[in-house]
Design an enzyme around this catalytic site. Structure first.
Site, PDB file in Angstrom:
ATOM      1  N   ASP A   4      52.898  50.659 -39.598  1.00 47.08           N
ATOM      2  CA  ASP A   4      51.825  50.702 -40.611  1.00 47.08           C
ATOM      3  C   ASP A   4      52.302  51.110 -42.006  1.00 47.08           C
ATOM      4  O   ASP A   4      51.545  51.701 -42.781  1.00 47.08           O
ATOM      5  CB  ASP A   4      50.708  51.677 -40.166  1.00 47.08           C
ATOM      6  CG  ASP A   4      50.100  51.273 -38.842  1.00 47.08           C
ATOM      7  OD1 ASP A   4      50.058  50.062 -38.559  1.00 47.08           O
ATOM      8  OD2 ASP A   4      49.656  52.157 -38.093  1.00 47.08           O
TER       9      ASP A   4
ATOM     10  N   HIS B  76      45.107  46.580 -39.877  1.00 49.35           N
ATOM     11  CA  HIS B  76      44.933  47.929 -39.340  1.00 49.35           C
ATOM     12  C   HIS B  76      43.506  48.394 -39.679  1.00 49.35           C
ATOM     13  O   HIS B  76      43.059  48.234 -40.815  1.00 49.35           O
ATOM     14  CB  HIS B  76      45.964  48.886 -39.945  1.00 49.35           C
ATOM     15  CG  HIS B  76      45.893  50.240 -39.319  1.00 49.35           C
ATOM     16  ND1 HIS B  76      46.502  50.524 -38.108  1.00 49.35           N
ATOM     17  CD2 HIS B  76      45.257  51.368 -39.702  1.00 49.35           C
ATOM     18  CE1 HIS B  76      46.235  51.784 -37.788  1.00 49.35           C
ATOM     19  NE2 HIS B  76      45.487  52.317 -38.734  1.00 49.35           N
TER      20      HIS B  76
ATOM     21  N   GLY C 122      40.559  39.598 -28.970  1.00 44.42           N
ATOM     22  CA  GLY C 122      40.910  38.424 -29.760  1.00 44.42           C
ATOM     23  C   GLY C 122      39.834  37.947 -30.708  1.00 44.42           C
ATOM     24  O   GLY C 122      39.855  36.786 -31.133  1.00 44.42           O
ATOM     25  N   SER C 123      38.922  38.838 -31.095  1.00 47.62           N
ATOM     26  CA  SER C 123      37.860  38.364 -31.996  1.00 47.62           C
ATOM     27  C   SER C 123      38.431  37.990 -33.367  1.00 47.62           C
ATOM     28  O   SER C 123      37.965  37.036 -33.995  1.00 47.62           O
ATOM     29  CB  SER C 123      36.736  39.397 -32.127  1.00 47.62           C
ATOM     30  OG  SER C 123      37.167  40.546 -32.817  1.00 47.62           O
ATOM     31  N   ASN C 124      39.465  38.687 -33.814  1.00 47.74           N
ATOM     32  CA  ASN C 124      40.099  38.303 -35.085  1.00 47.74           C
ATOM     33  C   ASN C 124      40.827  36.967 -34.940  1.00 47.74           C
ATOM     34  O   ASN C 124      40.736  36.111 -35.828  1.00 47.74           O
ATOM     35  CB  ASN C 124      41.075  39.384 -35.553  1.00 47.74           C
ATOM     36  CG  ASN C 124      40.359  40.526 -36.238  1.00 47.74           C
ATOM     37  OD1 ASN C 124      39.912  40.385 -37.374  1.00 47.74           O
ATOM     38  ND2 ASN C 124      40.209  41.642 -35.543  1.00 47.74           N
TER      39      ASN C 124
ATOM     40  N   ILE D 170      56.926  45.940 -33.471  1.00 50.76           N
ATOM     41  CA  ILE D 170      57.745  44.728 -33.571  1.00 50.76           C
ATOM     42  C   ILE D 170      59.217  45.139 -33.694  1.00 50.76           C
ATOM     43  O   ILE D 170      59.573  45.916 -34.595  1.00 50.76           O
ATOM     44  CB  ILE D 170      57.306  43.880 -34.794  1.00 50.76           C
ATOM     45  CG1 ILE D 170      55.827  43.480 -34.667  1.00 50.76           C
ATOM     46  CG2 ILE D 170      58.188  42.647 -34.949  1.00 50.76           C
ATOM     47  CD1 ILE D 170      55.489  42.632 -33.453  1.00 50.76           C
TER      48      ILE D 170
ATOM     49  N   GLU E 222      36.999  42.933 -41.015  1.00 49.47           N
ATOM     50  CA  GLU E 222      38.190  42.206 -40.546  1.00 49.47           C
ATOM     51  C   GLU E 222      37.904  40.722 -40.420  1.00 49.47           C
ATOM     52  O   GLU E 222      38.708  39.884 -40.860  1.00 49.47           O
ATOM     53  CB  GLU E 222      38.637  42.759 -39.188  1.00 49.47           C
ATOM     54  CG  GLU E 222      39.147  44.180 -39.283  1.00 49.47           C
ATOM     55  CD  GLU E 222      39.690  44.706 -37.971  1.00 49.47           C
ATOM     56  OE1 GLU E 222      40.581  45.549 -38.015  1.00 49.47           O
ATOM     57  OE2 GLU E 222      39.217  44.279 -36.894  1.00 49.47           O
TER      58      GLU E 222
HETATM   59  C1  GRF Z   1      41.135  45.305 -34.662  1.00 52.09           C
HETATM   60  O1  GRF Z   1      40.225  46.302 -34.998  1.00 52.09           O
HETATM   61  C2  GRF Z   1      42.428  45.487 -35.389  1.00 52.09           C
HETATM   62  O2  GRF Z   1      42.315  46.125 -36.618  1.00 52.09           O
HETATM   63  C3  GRF Z   1      43.185  46.384 -34.455  1.00 52.09           C
HETATM   64  O3  GRF Z   1      42.834  45.935 -33.171  1.00 52.09           O
HETATM   65  C4  GRF Z   1      41.527  45.379 -33.197  1.00 52.09           C
HETATM   66  C5  GRF Z   1      41.598  44.026 -32.546  1.00 52.09           C
HETATM   67  O4  GRF Z   1      40.339  43.505 -32.292  1.00 52.09           O
HETATM   68  N1  GRF Z   1      44.583  46.390 -34.786  1.00 52.09           N
HETATM   69  P1  GRF Z   1      40.182  42.036 -31.704  1.00 52.09           P
HETATM   70  O5  GRF Z   1      41.023  41.942 -30.434  1.00 52.09           O
HETATM   71  O6  GRF Z   1      40.638  41.067 -32.733  1.00 52.09           O
HETATM   72  O7  GRF Z   1      38.732  41.914 -31.405  1.00 52.09           O
END
Ligand code: GRF
Length: 187
Positions: free
Chosen positions: A144, A103, A12-14, A87, A173
């Site tokens: 994708d 992605h 969940g870092s994003n 999805i 990202e």
């Molecule tokens: C990211 O690299 C994203 O591109 C891929 O999964 C990863 C998720 O990373 N689809 P995080 O859980 O947000 O750290």
């Protein structure tokens, strides 16, 4: 204020960066986090940030009740941030042009079924690519393949392994995903 729903399967870092970015203003807020994994790191973030979360299984994601639940949050966008399941078509149809994904490669290269996480970075390294990057795109009925919103590049050096490349890609990202969401919300 725009409502965002994040789907995530992992750390969940994003999701964390998106939450942080939109906390600063009043353009949008993350109103729900959906995960398919009981122990996903993203759920710890949801709890810490007091964001409601919902755990789904393969039946739930296809159900009318789930669509109804998502609709109660009136999302401007559904953001897939490391969500590993495809999805279902009904969900894509219901939220047409409102679901976006990130992605970790320069699509169309290294996309499609089975191309996720470390698999992508290993494939890039094994092919001796000189660059990789990220793709943010709309979600349609094929893995994708939706329209591309943004791509950002990084170099791949001969000493990079999959982990090192994953770090570079994550940096891209974390910087670009919130900005791309903000851009979509403004346009
Ligand atoms: C990211 O690299 C994203 O591109 C891929 O999964 C990863 C998720 O990373 N689809 P995080 O859980 O947000 O750290």
């Amino acid at each position: 204020m725009h409502s965002l729903i994040i789907f995530a399967s992992g750390r969940g870092s994003n999701a964390e960066k998106i939450i942080e970015y939109f906390k600063a203003g009043n353009r949008a807020k993350v109103s729900l986090i959906v995960s398919n994994k009981q122990d996903a790191g993203v759920l710890g973030i949801a709890k810490r940030e007091n964001i409601p979360f919902h755990i789904i299984d393969k039946d739930t994601i296809k159900s009318v009740e789930f669509i109804d639940l998502l609709n109660t949050y009136n999302p401007s966008l559904i953001v897939l941030a490391g969500f590993l399941w495809k999805i279902p078509d009904a969900l894509v149809a219901q939220f047409n042009n409102k679901i976006i994904n990130i992605h970790p490669s320069l699509l169309p290269k290294y996309g499609g079924k089975g191309m996720y996480g470390q698999h992508v970075h290993e494939a890039v390294i094994n092919a001796s690519e000189k660059e990789s990057g990220i793709t943010i795109h709309y979600v349609n009925n094929e893995y994708d393949k939706g329209n591309i919103i943004l791509q950002a590049h990084c170099n791949v050096s001969s000493t990079d392994d999959a982990n090192k490349l994953a770090d570079k890609v994550h940096q891209l990202e974390h910087y670009y995903f919130p900005l791309a969401i903000d851009y979509i919300l403004k346009s």
